[in-house]
Design a protein around this motif. Structure first.
Motif, short mmCIF file in Angstrom:
data_model
loop_
_atom_site.label_atom_id
_atom_site.label_comp_id
_atom_site.label_asym_id
_atom_site.label_seq_id
_atom_site.Cartn_x
_atom_site.Cartn_y
_atom_site.Cartn_z
N PRO A 1 59.28 68.01 87.16
CA PRO A 1 59.30 66.74 87.90
C PRO A 1 60.68 66.10 87.84
O PRO A 1 61.37 66.14 86.81
CB PRO A 1 58.25 65.89 87.17
CG PRO A 1 58.15 66.49 85.80
CD PRO A 1 58.39 67.95 85.99
N GLN A 2 61.07 65.52 88.95
CA GLN A 2 62.39 64.88 89.04
C GLN A 2 62.30 63.36 88.90
O GLN A 2 63.29 62.70 88.62
CB GLN A 2 63.02 65.23 90.39
CG GLN A 2 63.22 66.72 90.59
CD GLN A 2 63.27 67.10 92.05
OE1 GLN A 2 62.57 66.53 92.87
NE2 GLN A 2 64.10 68.07 92.37
N LEU B 1 54.15 61.74 88.29
CA LEU B 1 55.32 62.58 88.21
C LEU B 1 55.54 63.20 89.58
O LEU B 1 54.61 63.78 90.16
CB LEU B 1 55.13 63.66 87.15
CG LEU B 1 55.08 63.15 85.69
CD1 LEU B 1 54.60 64.24 84.75
CD2 LEU B 1 56.44 62.62 85.26
N LEU B 2 56.76 63.10 90.10
CA LEU B 2 57.04 63.50 91.47
C LEU B 2 58.09 64.60 91.53
O LEU B 2 59.05 64.60 90.75
CB LEU B 2 57.55 62.31 92.30
CG LEU B 2 56.81 60.98 92.20
CD1 LEU B 2 57.55 59.91 92.98
CD2 LEU B 2 55.39 61.13 92.72
N VAL B 3 57.90 65.51 92.47
CA VAL B 3 58.92 66.49 92.82
C VAL B 3 59.29 66.26 94.27
O VAL B 3 58.41 66.25 95.15
CB VAL B 3 58.43 67.94 92.62
CG1 VAL B 3 59.48 68.93 93.09
CG2 VAL B 3 58.07 68.18 91.16
N ARG C 1 51.90 64.90 90.29
CA ARG C 1 51.15 65.24 89.08
C ARG C 1 50.91 63.98 88.28
O ARG C 1 51.77 63.11 88.20
CB ARG C 1 51.95 66.25 88.26
CG ARG C 1 51.20 66.89 87.11
CD ARG C 1 52.11 67.89 86.38
NE ARG C 1 52.59 68.93 87.26
CZ ARG C 1 53.78 69.52 87.15
NH1 ARG C 1 54.62 69.14 86.22
NH2 ARG C 1 54.13 70.47 87.98
N GLN D 1 46.95 67.68 89.78
CA GLN D 1 48.13 68.13 90.52
C GLN D 1 47.80 68.30 91.99
O GLN D 1 46.76 68.84 92.35
CB GLN D 1 48.66 69.44 89.95
CG GLN D 1 49.90 69.97 90.68
CD GLN D 1 50.61 71.04 89.88
OE1 GLN D 1 51.12 70.76 88.79
NE2 GLN D 1 50.65 72.25 90.40
#
Length: 265
Positions: free
Chosen positions: A11-12, A80-82, A141, A159
């Motif tokens: 995750p970023q 949590l992000l991508v 997520r 997710q």
């Protein structure tokens, strides 16, 4: 939606649910002061509450924070992000998601960054809706589940992957579908049942059945529904009466109470 812990992409970003974890926000500003942070409410109609609203945290220079989010997820609630998009584009999209319309005339704040609400809301999206709502987010997520999951101790990692279907960009004050609204209504009801279960010690499943039974009998007003639940606790084996008469929900509940008190069950 998967409840398994999947490796996926690192995750970023962390969209921290500050209202649920103010201590985590203080830790970010202290121990992880070098991480870029953006107040999600900043520049929106909720600007005045920006210090108390969700915080978007850049995780790319903070691998230790990523580890904390996975090792102790309850202390770091949020999403949590991508995303491969620039921060400005991601922020603009996340801010558009904040305000939604219900029907023709009602506007509301959508707290999608809260893990409980996320567990209902995103489950109410079909692939096209999900493509629209996720937009520049490729992977989402979070740790959590529904209130029913919490009641029985079955929370876990959730997710979602963006289906990537060709859809129009998310509109400002986007309208919620009937299923999305239904899911959010279920969230409120299951939370209410969970709160009653915690306060009274009554088994959650039985409490949820009682709540559903009350709604079936037409006790939809909050105070009347609460009084129904309290009455049910006092008469757990009494049988409901489907042919209650009365001009109001309160009158029908009072009639049922008198019948049960008199032993006419």
């Amino acid at each position: 939606m998967s409840a398994a812990v999947l490796p996926g992409s690192t995750p970023q970003w962390l969209l921290l649910d500050v209202p649920s974890a103010p201590a985590a926000a203080r830790l970010v500003h202290g121990q992880f002061a070098k991480a870029r942070c953006f107040a999600l409410f900043e520049g929106t109609e909720l600007h005045g509450l920006r210090e108390h609203g969700p915080l978007l945290v850049d995780l790319r220079q903070s691998p230790a924070l990523v580890s904390l989010c996975h090792l102790d997820p309850r202390s770091w609630p949020g999403l949590l992000l991508v995303s491969s998009s620039p921060a400005e584009q991601l922020l603009a999209h996340l801010r558009r998601m904040l305000t939604v319309t219900l029907g023709l005339h009602h506007k509301a704040l959508l707290s999608y960054y809260n893990p409980h609400i996320a567990s209902y809301f995103f489950d109410g999206c079909d692939p096209r809706e999900l493509s629209c709502w996720l937009g520049p987010i490729s992977l989402l997520r979070w740790f959590g589940g529904t209130w029913a999951d919490r009641a029985i101790g079955s929370q876990g990692w959730q997710q979602l992957s963006n289906p990537g279907l060709p859809v129009a960009a998310l509109e400002t004050e986007h309208s919620l579908s009937d299923r999305q609204q239904s899911q959010l209504q279920r969230c409120l009801l299951e939370r209410h049942a969970w709160q009653w279960s915690r306060a009274t010690g009554r088994d959650y499943r039985r409490l949820w059945e009682d709540l559903q039974q009350g709604l079936t009998l037409g006790f939809t007003e909050r105070t009347v529904l609460d009084d129904w639940l309290w009455l049910r606790l006092q008469y757990p084996e009494a049988r409901p009466v489907p042919d209650l008469v009365g001009g109001s929900q309160r009158e029908r509940l009072d009639q049922l109470r008198r019948r049960w008190q008199d032993g006419q069950d």
